[in-house]
Design a protein around this motif. Sequence first.
Motif, PDB file in Angstrom:
ATOM      1  N   VAL A 223       0.838  -1.201   0.000  1.00  0.00           N
ATOM      2  CA  VAL A 223       0.000   0.000   0.000  1.00  0.00           C
ATOM      3  C   VAL A 223       0.871   1.248   0.000  1.00  0.00           C
ATOM      4  O   VAL A 223       0.563   2.242  -0.672  1.00  0.00           O
ATOM      5  N   ARG A 224       1.977   1.234   0.712  1.00  0.00           N
ATOM      6  CA  ARG A 224       2.912   2.362   0.688  1.00  0.00           C
ATOM      7  C   ARG A 224       3.449   2.580  -0.729  1.00  0.00           C
ATOM      8  O   ARG A 224       3.542   3.723  -1.212  1.00  0.00           O
ATOM      9  N   ALA A 225       3.822   1.484  -1.389  1.00  0.00           N
ATOM     10  CA  ALA A 225       4.367   1.597  -2.745  1.00  0.00           C
ATOM     11  C   ALA A 225       3.329   2.174  -3.699  1.00  0.00           C
ATOM     12  O   ALA A 225       3.633   3.050  -4.527  1.00  0.00           O
ATOM     13  N   VAL A 226       2.069   1.716  -3.602  1.00  0.00           N
ATOM     14  CA  VAL A 226       1.007   2.221  -4.477  1.00  0.00           C
ATOM     15  C   VAL A 226       0.770   3.713  -4.222  1.00  0.00           C
ATOM     16  O   VAL A 226       0.613   4.504  -5.158  1.00  0.00           O
ATOM     17  N   ALA A 227       0.750   4.132  -2.930  1.00  0.00           N
ATOM     18  CA  ALA A 227       0.532   5.543  -2.605  1.00  0.00           C
ATOM     19  C   ALA A 227       1.669   6.404  -3.144  1.00  0.00           C
ATOM     20  O   ALA A 227       1.433   7.480  -3.743  1.00  0.00           O
ATOM     21  N   ALA A 228       2.920   5.961  -2.968  1.00  0.00           N
ATOM     22  CA  ALA A 228       4.063   6.725  -3.463  1.00  0.00           C
ATOM     23  C   ALA A 228       4.031   6.832  -4.983  1.00  0.00           C
ATOM     24  O   ALA A 228       4.283   7.905  -5.555  1.00  0.00           O
ATOM     25  N   ASP A 229       3.710   5.719  -5.677  1.00  0.00           N
ATOM     26  CA  ASP A 229       3.635   5.739  -7.144  1.00  0.00           C
ATOM     27  C   ASP A 229       2.572   6.713  -7.630  1.00  0.00           C
ATOM     28  O   ASP A 229       2.794   7.490  -8.569  1.00  0.00           O
ATOM     29  N   TYR A 230       1.410   6.690  -6.977  1.00  0.00           N
ATOM     30  CA  TYR A 230       0.310   7.554  -7.440  1.00  0.00           C
ATOM     31  C   TYR A 230       0.680   9.029  -7.267  1.00  0.00           C
ATOM     32  O   TYR A 230       0.396   9.858  -8.128  1.00  0.00           O
ATOM     33  N   ILE A 231       1.318   9.382  -6.147  1.00  0.00           N
ATOM     34  CA  ILE A 231       1.706  10.777  -5.916  1.00  0.00           C
ATOM     35  C   ILE A 231       2.738  11.217  -6.951  1.00  0.00           C
ATOM     36  O   ILE A 231       2.667  12.336  -7.482  1.00  0.00           O
ATOM     37  N   LEU A 232       3.695  10.342  -7.262  1.00  0.00           N
ATOM     38  CA  LEU A 232       4.701  10.682  -8.273  1.00  0.00           C
ATOM     39  C   LEU A 232       4.057  10.887  -9.642  1.00  0.00           C
ATOM     40  O   LEU A 232       4.435  11.786 -10.403  1.00  0.00           O
ATOM     41  N   GLU A 233       3.087  10.055  -9.970  1.00  0.00           N
ATOM     42  CA  GLU A 233       2.449  10.130 -11.284  1.00  0.00           C
ATOM     43  C   GLU A 233       1.455  11.287 -11.387  1.00  0.00           C
ATOM     44  O   GLU A 233       1.070  11.680 -12.492  1.00  0.00           O
ATOM     45  N   LYS A 235       1.871  14.396  -9.584  1.00  0.00           N
ATOM     46  CA  LYS A 235       2.555  15.347  -8.698  1.00  0.00           C
ATOM     47  C   LYS A 235       1.894  16.726  -8.689  1.00  0.00           C
ATOM     48  O   LYS A 235       1.953  17.432  -7.684  1.00  0.00           O
ATOM     49  N   ASP A 236       1.254  17.122  -9.788  1.00  0.00           N
ATOM     50  CA  ASP A 236       0.625  18.450  -9.813  1.00  0.00           C
ATOM     51  C   ASP A 236      -0.513  18.557  -8.787  1.00  0.00           C
ATOM     52  O   ASP A 236      -0.823  19.658  -8.319  1.00  0.00           O
ATOM     53  N   ASP A 237      -1.121  17.422  -8.463  1.00  0.00           N
ATOM     54  CA  ASP A 237      -2.219  17.435  -7.492  1.00  0.00           C
ATOM     55  C   ASP A 237      -1.725  17.450  -6.046  1.00  0.00           C
ATOM     56  O   ASP A 237      -2.487  17.836  -5.140  1.00  0.00           O
ATOM     57  N   PHE A 238      -0.489  17.028  -5.828  1.00  0.00           N
ATOM     58  CA  PHE A 238       0.003  16.858  -4.454  1.00  0.00           C
ATOM     59  C   PHE A 238       1.166  17.775  -4.083  1.00  0.00           C
ATOM     60  O   PHE A 238       1.280  18.196  -2.930  1.00  0.00           O
ATOM     61  N   GLU A 239       2.036  18.069  -5.042  1.00  0.00           N
ATOM     62  CA  GLU A 239       3.256  18.816  -4.730  1.00  0.00           C
ATOM     63  C   GLU A 239       2.993  20.179  -4.084  1.00  0.00           C
ATOM     64  O   GLU A 239       3.749  20.581  -3.188  1.00  0.00           O
ATOM     65  N   PRO A 240       1.957  20.924  -4.475  1.00  0.00           N
ATOM     66  CA  PRO A 240       1.735  22.232  -3.838  1.00  0.00           C
ATOM     67  C   PRO A 240       1.468  22.151  -2.324  1.00  0.00           C
ATOM     68  O   PRO A 240       1.628  23.155  -1.623  1.00  0.00           O
ATOM     69  N   PHE A 241       1.097  20.990  -1.840  1.00  0.00           N
ATOM     70  CA  PHE A 241       0.777  20.841  -0.415  1.00  0.00           C
ATOM     71  C   PHE A 241       1.937  20.254   0.397  1.00  0.00           C
ATOM     72  O   PHE A 241       1.794  19.985   1.589  1.00  0.00           O
ATOM     73  N   MET A 242       3.088  20.062  -0.238  1.00  0.00           N
ATOM     74  CA  MET A 242       4.243  19.455   0.431  1.00  0.00           C
ATOM     75  C   MET A 242       5.196  20.528   0.943  1.00  0.00           C
ATOM     76  O   MET A 242       5.348  21.581   0.317  1.00  0.00           O
ATOM     77  N   GLU A 243       5.852  20.244   2.037  1.00  0.00           N
ATOM     78  CA  GLU A 243       6.834  21.158   2.610  1.00  0.00           C
ATOM     79  C   GLU A 243       8.254  20.697   2.342  1.00  0.00           C
ATOM     80  O   GLU A 243       9.200  21.261   2.908  1.00  0.00           O
ATOM     81  N   GLU A 244       8.416  19.677   1.509  1.00  0.00           N
ATOM     82  CA  GLU A 244       9.737  19.191   1.145  1.00  0.00           C
ATOM     83  C   GLU A 244       9.690  18.676  -0.291  1.00  0.00           C
ATOM     84  O   GLU A 244       8.602  18.499  -0.863  1.00  0.00           O
ATOM     85  N   PRO A 245      10.831  18.436  -0.930  1.00  0.00           N
ATOM     86  CA  PRO A 245      10.842  17.980  -2.326  1.00  0.00           C
ATOM     87  C   PRO A 245      10.043  16.695  -2.528  1.00  0.00           C
ATOM     88  O   PRO A 245       9.958  15.854  -1.629  1.00  0.00           O
ATOM     89  N   LEU A 246       9.461  16.565  -3.692  1.00  0.00           N
ATOM     90  CA  LEU A 246       8.599  15.419  -4.005  1.00  0.00           C
ATOM     91  C   LEU A 246       9.325  14.090  -3.832  1.00  0.00           C
ATOM     92  O   LEU A 246       8.781  13.148  -3.249  1.00  0.00           O
ATOM     93  N   ASP A 247      10.559  13.992  -4.348  1.00  0.00           N
ATOM     94  CA  ASP A 247      11.295  12.730  -4.269  1.00  0.00           C
ATOM     95  C   ASP A 247      11.559  12.316  -2.816  1.00  0.00           C
ATOM     96  O   ASP A 247      11.416  11.142  -2.459  1.00  0.00           O
ATOM     97  N   ALA A 248      11.941  13.291  -1.989  1.00  0.00           N
ATOM     98  CA  ALA A 248      12.197  12.975  -0.577  1.00  0.00           C
ATOM     99  C   ALA A 248      10.917  12.556   0.123  1.00  0.00           C
ATOM    100  O   ALA A 248      10.910  11.630   0.945  1.00  0.00           O
ATOM    101  N   TYR A 249       9.808  13.231  -0.224  1.00  0.00           N
ATOM    102  CA  TYR A 249       8.527  12.923   0.408  1.00  0.00           C
ATOM    103  C   TYR A 249       8.075  11.501   0.065  1.00  0.00           C
ATOM    104  O   TYR A 249       7.689  10.724   0.950  1.00  0.00           O
TER     105      TYR A 249
END
Length: 328
Positions: A223-233, A235-249
């Motif tokens: 489930v962690r792998a699926v969540a990480a893959d979806y956020i990477l794919e 990223k425009d929907d999630f990156e604006p809400f992050m306080e650190e780089p996408l790859d690190a997150y």
Amino acid sequence: MEELQAKHRKEQRDLQARITQKKKSATKKTRKGINDECERLQRELAEKQEAEIRQLNGEVPEPPVDGLDDLALDDGRDGNDADEKEEKKSVAAAAVAEEKKSEEAEENTTATRGKKPNRQKARLARRAAEQAAQAQAAADEAANQTDRRGNEKEVMDAAFKKLGLQELEINPDGHCLYSAIASELDEMQLGLRPDPSRIVLPSTTQSRIDTVTSPKHDGYRAVRAVAADYILEHKDDFEPFMEEPLDAYTRKIRLTAEWGGQLELQAIARAYGVEINVVQSDGRIEKIEPGDTDDLDEEERNKRKIWLAYYRHTYGLGEHYNALLKKP
């Protein structure tokens, strides 16, 4: 005679005052000498006064005799002589009592001076007192605080009963959100659907991948792998809400025990096409939509609902998720 007796009484009082002062100033080394001197002064005064009384009575003075202090002046004399004798005895008794008191005080002082204070014991005693005070303060504070844990559990149990749900305890280890999702996906027979090529493992054997994707073992990793893959794919929907780089997150999601939150719930709901309902600690229900499910009929959409219990105070590590299953 009365005038002489008054004179003698004054001399005895003065001598007693001198003796008391001498004994108070005596030390352990000088005490014996001072005691001897005091006895001599008392003896000399007694002899002198005895001689004066004999002279007043017209008797020939006799040389001093040992033990004169213990002899009565004259058994046949009037009551004034008897009173004088009693007064002498009282003075002598007072001197003995004062000496004993002085000796005891000096012994106590010497014992106190000779006994060194134990600093370690004093420190331990202070520390024990401080700890006891802190424990009492904590107990008092706890007694005055609201029982948030008990209140939260009571509210949650009432909500579960109303919704017809039963709780499945999840280990509070940092993976609780993902473990709860994995358990419910398996219960709904939807499958975890991880991409084995994106699961970072020490070993790449198929048996290890099967273990990781099993909810009965390490299903949370899938489930962690699926969540990480979806956020990477997406990223425009999630990156604006992050306080650190996408790859690190996303690396934290995939490889660590970092707790999951709102962004991860959004990614999981969309990746698996499920509606996630989170029962809050105050009884409210937060709904996370699954995204595009137009290709699913009404029955299938109703089936694809996951229920989670979200706690703030009940578990020692802090925020925690448990799985909720429909009662049979």
